[in-house]
Design a protein around this motif. Structure first.
Motif, PDB file in Angstrom:
ATOM      1  N   PHE A  12     -68.640 -37.126 -22.115  1.00 56.60           N
ATOM      2  CA  PHE A  12     -67.575 -36.133 -22.022  1.00 56.60           C
ATOM      3  C   PHE A  12     -66.395 -36.478 -22.927  1.00 56.60           C
ATOM      4  CE2 PHE A  12     -69.858 -35.532 -18.030  1.00 56.60           C
ATOM      5  CZ  PHE A  12     -70.003 -34.155 -18.036  1.00 56.60           C
ATOM      6  N   ASP A  13     -66.504 -37.603 -23.633  1.00 53.88           N
ATOM      7  CA  ASP A  13     -65.449 -37.982 -24.578  1.00 53.88           C
ATOM      8  C   ASP A  13     -65.636 -37.312 -25.937  1.00 53.88           C
ATOM      9  OD1 ASP A  13     -64.244 -39.657 -22.707  1.00 53.88           O
ATOM     10  OD2 ASP A  13     -65.523 -41.355 -23.262  1.00 53.88           O
ATOM     11  N   LEU A  14     -66.782 -36.660 -26.123  1.00 53.67           N
ATOM     12  CA  LEU A  14     -67.045 -35.986 -27.394  1.00 53.67           C
ATOM     13  C   LEU A  14     -66.188 -34.728 -27.519  1.00 53.67           C
ATOM     14  CD1 LEU A  14     -70.952 -36.130 -27.527  1.00 53.67           C
ATOM     15  CD2 LEU A  14     -69.379 -37.400 -28.995  1.00 53.67           C
ATOM     16  N   PRO A  15     -65.858 -34.349 -28.751  1.00 58.22           N
ATOM     17  CA  PRO A  15     -65.219 -33.041 -28.938  1.00 58.22           C
ATOM     18  C   PRO A  15     -66.137 -31.927 -28.427  1.00 58.22           C
ATOM     19  CG  PRO A  15     -65.052 -34.362 -30.938  1.00 58.22           C
ATOM     20  CD  PRO A  15     -65.984 -35.093 -30.022  1.00 58.22           C
ATOM     21  N   LEU A  16     -65.557 -30.814 -28.023  1.00 60.67           N
ATOM     22  CA  LEU A  16     -66.326 -29.744 -27.407  1.00 60.67           C
ATOM     23  C   LEU A  16     -67.481 -29.285 -28.285  1.00 60.67           C
ATOM     24  CD1 LEU A  16     -66.791 -27.657 -25.214  1.00 60.67           C
ATOM     25  CD2 LEU A  16     -65.073 -26.195 -26.309  1.00 60.67           C
ATOM     26  N   ARG A  17     -67.243 -29.091 -29.580  1.00 58.01           N
ATOM     27  CA  ARG A  17     -68.289 -28.598 -30.467  1.00 58.01           C
ATOM     28  C   ARG A  17     -69.461 -29.574 -30.525  1.00 58.01           C
ATOM     29  NH1 ARG A  17     -68.693 -25.094 -34.896  1.00 58.01           N
ATOM     30  NH2 ARG A  17     -66.525 -24.517 -34.642  1.00 58.01           N
ATOM     31  N   GLU A  18     -69.164 -30.881 -30.656  1.00 56.59           N
ATOM     32  CA  GLU A  18     -70.232 -31.881 -30.736  1.00 56.59           C
ATOM     33  C   GLU A  18     -70.994 -31.976 -29.424  1.00 56.59           C
ATOM     34  OE1 GLU A  18     -68.986 -35.671 -32.174  1.00 56.59           O
ATOM     35  OE2 GLU A  18     -67.771 -34.835 -33.790  1.00 56.59           O
ATOM     36  N   LYS A  70     -80.568 -20.785 -35.091  1.00 58.72           N
ATOM     37  CA  LYS A  70     -79.975 -21.791 -34.211  1.00 58.72           C
ATOM     38  C   LYS A  70     -80.649 -23.149 -34.399  1.00 58.72           C
ATOM     39  CE  LYS A  70     -77.265 -21.594 -31.471  1.00 58.72           C
ATOM     40  NZ  LYS A  70     -75.840 -22.005 -31.500  1.00 58.72           N
ATOM     41  N   LEU A  71     -81.990 -23.172 -34.457  1.00 60.28           N
ATOM     42  CA  LEU A  71     -82.700 -24.437 -34.626  1.00 60.28           C
ATOM     43  C   LEU A  71     -82.396 -25.071 -35.979  1.00 60.28           C
ATOM     44  CD1 LEU A  71     -86.192 -23.583 -33.080  1.00 60.28           C
ATOM     45  CD2 LEU A  71     -84.263 -24.766 -32.018  1.00 60.28           C
ATOM     46  N   LYS A  72     -82.300 -24.228 -37.000  1.00 59.37           N
ATOM     47  CA  LYS A  72     -81.974 -24.755 -38.330  1.00 59.37           C
ATOM     48  C   LYS A  72     -80.573 -25.347 -38.335  1.00 59.37           C
ATOM     49  CE  LYS A  72     -82.056 -23.488 -43.218  1.00 59.37           C
ATOM     50  NZ  LYS A  72     -82.308 -22.414 -44.204  1.00 59.37           N
ATOM     51  N   GLN A  73     -79.652 -24.679 -37.655  1.00 59.79           N
ATOM     52  CA  GLN A  73     -78.271 -25.160 -37.575  1.00 59.79           C
ATOM     53  C   GLN A  73     -78.197 -26.499 -36.841  1.00 59.79           C
ATOM     54  OE1 GLN A  73     -75.702 -22.455 -35.483  1.00 59.79           O
ATOM     55  NE2 GLN A  73     -74.153 -24.004 -35.122  1.00 59.79           N
ATOM     56  N   LEU A  74     -79.030 -26.668 -35.812  1.00 59.13           N
ATOM     57  CA  LEU A  74     -79.012 -27.896 -35.013  1.00 59.13           C
ATOM     58  C   LEU A  74     -79.874 -28.998 -35.614  1.00 59.13           C
ATOM     59  CD1 LEU A  74     -79.341 -26.298 -31.463  1.00 59.13           C
ATOM     60  CD2 LEU A  74     -77.272 -27.298 -32.462  1.00 59.13           C
ATOM     61  N   GLY A  75     -80.649 -28.671 -36.643  1.00 60.61           N
ATOM     62  CA  GLY A  75     -81.520 -29.670 -37.256  1.00 60.61           C
ATOM     63  C   GLY A  75     -82.766 -29.960 -36.445  1.00 60.61           C
ATOM     64  N   VAL A  76     -83.224 -29.006 -35.658  1.00 56.80           N
ATOM     65  CA  VAL A  76     -84.411 -29.175 -34.820  1.00 56.80           C
ATOM     66  C   VAL A  76     -85.618 -28.611 -35.564  1.00 56.80           C
ATOM     67  CG1 VAL A  76     -85.519 -28.576 -32.639  1.00 56.80           C
ATOM     68  CG2 VAL A  76     -83.064 -29.041 -32.705  1.00 56.80           C
ATOM     69  N   GLU A  77     -86.700 -29.393 -35.654  1.00 60.09           N
ATOM     70  CA  GLU A  77     -87.910 -28.964 -36.362  1.00 60.09           C
ATOM     71  C   GLU A  77     -89.015 -28.669 -35.352  1.00 60.09           C
ATOM     72  OE1 GLU A  77     -89.045 -31.282 -39.760  1.00 60.09           O
ATOM     73  OE2 GLU A  77     -87.058 -32.194 -39.881  1.00 60.09           O
ATOM     74  N   PRO A  78     -89.309 -27.391 -35.106  1.00 58.43           N
ATOM     75  CA  PRO A  78     -90.315 -27.013 -34.093  1.00 58.43           C
ATOM     76  C   PRO A  78     -91.690 -27.596 -34.330  1.00 58.43           C
ATOM     77  CG  PRO A  78     -89.042 -25.114 -34.819  1.00 58.43           C
ATOM     78  CD  PRO A  78     -88.695 -26.235 -35.743  1.00 58.43           C
ATOM     79  N   SER A  79     -92.122 -27.628 -35.600  1.00 56.48           N
ATOM     80  CA  SER A  79     -93.491 -28.083 -35.898  1.00 56.48           C
ATOM     81  C   SER A  79     -93.700 -29.535 -35.482  1.00 56.48           C
ATOM     82  CB  SER A  79     -93.791 -27.919 -37.389  1.00 56.48           C
ATOM     83  OG  SER A  79     -92.833 -28.620 -38.165  1.00 56.48           O
ATOM     84  N   LYS A  80     -92.682 -30.397 -35.696  1.00 56.27           N
ATOM     85  CA  LYS A  80     -92.812 -31.802 -35.330  1.00 56.27           C
ATOM     86  C   LYS A  80     -92.855 -31.966 -33.818  1.00 56.27           C
ATOM     87  CE  LYS A  80     -90.716 -33.823 -39.453  1.00 56.27           C
ATOM     88  NZ  LYS A  80     -89.653 -34.719 -39.974  1.00 56.27           N
ATOM     89  N   LEU A  81     -92.035 -31.203 -33.112  1.00 55.73           N
ATOM     90  CA  LEU A  81     -92.014 -31.303 -31.655  1.00 55.73           C
ATOM     91  C   LEU A  81     -93.321 -30.820 -31.073  1.00 55.73           C
ATOM     92  CD1 LEU A  81     -88.378 -30.116 -30.991  1.00 55.73           C
ATOM     93  CD2 LEU A  81     -89.285 -32.355 -30.457  1.00 55.73           C
TER      94      LEU A  81
END
Length: 237
Positions: free
Chosen positions: A177-183, A221-232
């Motif tokens: 909870f010490d992180l900035p809201l966006r992070e 959204k996934l591209k913005q977050l750096g999440v790669e569906p194929s690997k998961l």
């Protein structure tokens, strides 16, 4: 997961379809002309073929006729074209094509047609129901005994016991909870989407349904977050 062959002379379309279908967890092979498609069909049986009609060497309808003539049209084939007439689409369907998609292909139409084609292919390949033999005399006697059946079940070997369903281990997630809201929000959303992608085997269609997002919004959204569906998806196969 299915093996899908994309046949199209336009590199951009091959790459786009390959990317979309790979994100859905499928294994995608591409061919840029009919000759390559012939070789790939002989080398192995794809679960589904997306076949362009207008190609420089041999058009898709002619290739479809060849496969039908030679007994190789044993998989669902979806035709694609941006210039075909209604007569061409009707002819392809008459020969044995399952569906026809007009270019530019809408994402939802593509996924719906592929899903329908794969389900039709699975129905065609589904084996006949097994023949159940009459119970043996010993089994009938055990069932008739008031307590014998339970005793026999208790002493039965482990191989005969019903298999238990293994539940995937829960992935720990902690958030400071010490992180900035966006992070903090990005960290939660990343964990949230990774969780659903893992559960759904990397299927963007099912994740979109689970999360209530449109696929295009989900991709962004996934591209913005750096999440790669194929690997998961591959981690959970």
């Amino acid at each position: 997961m299915a093996n899908i062959l994309v046949v199209d002379d336009e590199m951009g379309i091959r790459e786009l379809l390959s990317e979309i279908l790979s994100d859905e967890g499928h294994v995608v092979e591409t061919a840029e002309n009919a000759q390559q498609a012939r070789e790939m069909r002989v080398a192995g049986l794809p679960d589904l073929v997306l076949l362009d009609i207008w190609m420089p060497d041999t058009d898709g309808v002619t290739l479809l006729k060849e496969w039908q003539r030679d007994g190789l049209l044993t998989m669902p084939v979806i035709m694609m074209s941006g210039h075909a007439t209604i007569d061409t689409a009707v002819e392809a369907t008459r020969i044995g094509a399952l569906n026809f998609l007009e270019k530019p292909i809408a994402l939802q139409k593509l996924l719906k047609a592929v899903q329908h084609g794969l389900s039709r292919g699975q129905e065609a390949a589904r084996p006949a129901p097994p023949h159940f033999a009459r119970p043996t005399a010993a089994a009938e006697a055990a069932a008739a005994a008031p307590h014998g059946g339970a005793a026999m079940a208790a002493n039965a070997p482990a191989a005969l016991a019903p298999a238990t369903m293994l539940q995937p281990e829960a992935q720990p997630f902690s958030l400071s909870f010490d992180l900035p809201l966006r992070e903090a929000r990005d960290a939660f959303e990343r964990a949230y989407f990774e969780h659903h992608l893992g559960r759904e085997g990397g299927s963007m269609t099912r994740v979109a349904e689970k999360t209530g997002l449109e696929r295009t919004h989900l991709y962004r959204k996934l591209k913005q977050l750096g999440v790669e569906p194929s690997k998961l998806g591959k981690k959970h196969v």
